[in-house]
Design a protein around this motif. Sequence first.
Motif: not given
Length: 183
Positions: A40-44, A167-175
Amino acid sequence: TQHLLELRSFFPNLPTLEDGGVVAARKRALEAVVRELSRLTEVFSQEERDSQRSATLEEGIGQGNVRLELLDAEIAQMAPANESLAQTLAQMVPFVQENDCPVCGRDYGEVSQVPLRAMLSEKISHLVESAARLQALVNDKSTTSTAIKTAERELQELIARRLPASQLDDLKVKTARLNELNA
């Protein structure tokens, strides 16, 4: 134990407590969390790089379009027949013996103190320079157009690759949740 159960919602392939005990399940869960947080860090990071590159490309495309407009205006001002006229005048030079015009027969000395042959040479030189400048402008326009098209293609690729905001917001919540669970 409750956290391990929650992590199974993120990672369905985690072993159950019954498969290898709490210690083994906790170890595998921690490894999965660390791997996912790294991904996820790499995705961001990629999203940020793509965002910055997109902004740079958009700015470059805008500047390129302004340059094309300026080149078009300058090209339009230049007479495209300059090269042909220069060639025609150069063919006339051998026929100019005196200051008499070979076309109309008039004495050029009545119009100017500069000899006709010198005036023709100067005019030819100016026309040749103009033709060279026109060619340089046309080449510059072609190069600029190609660069803009390349930048537009790259920008479209970046736009297609970017994640939707939801989707980016969902990934931030997941992170955030994985960081909590990791702690």
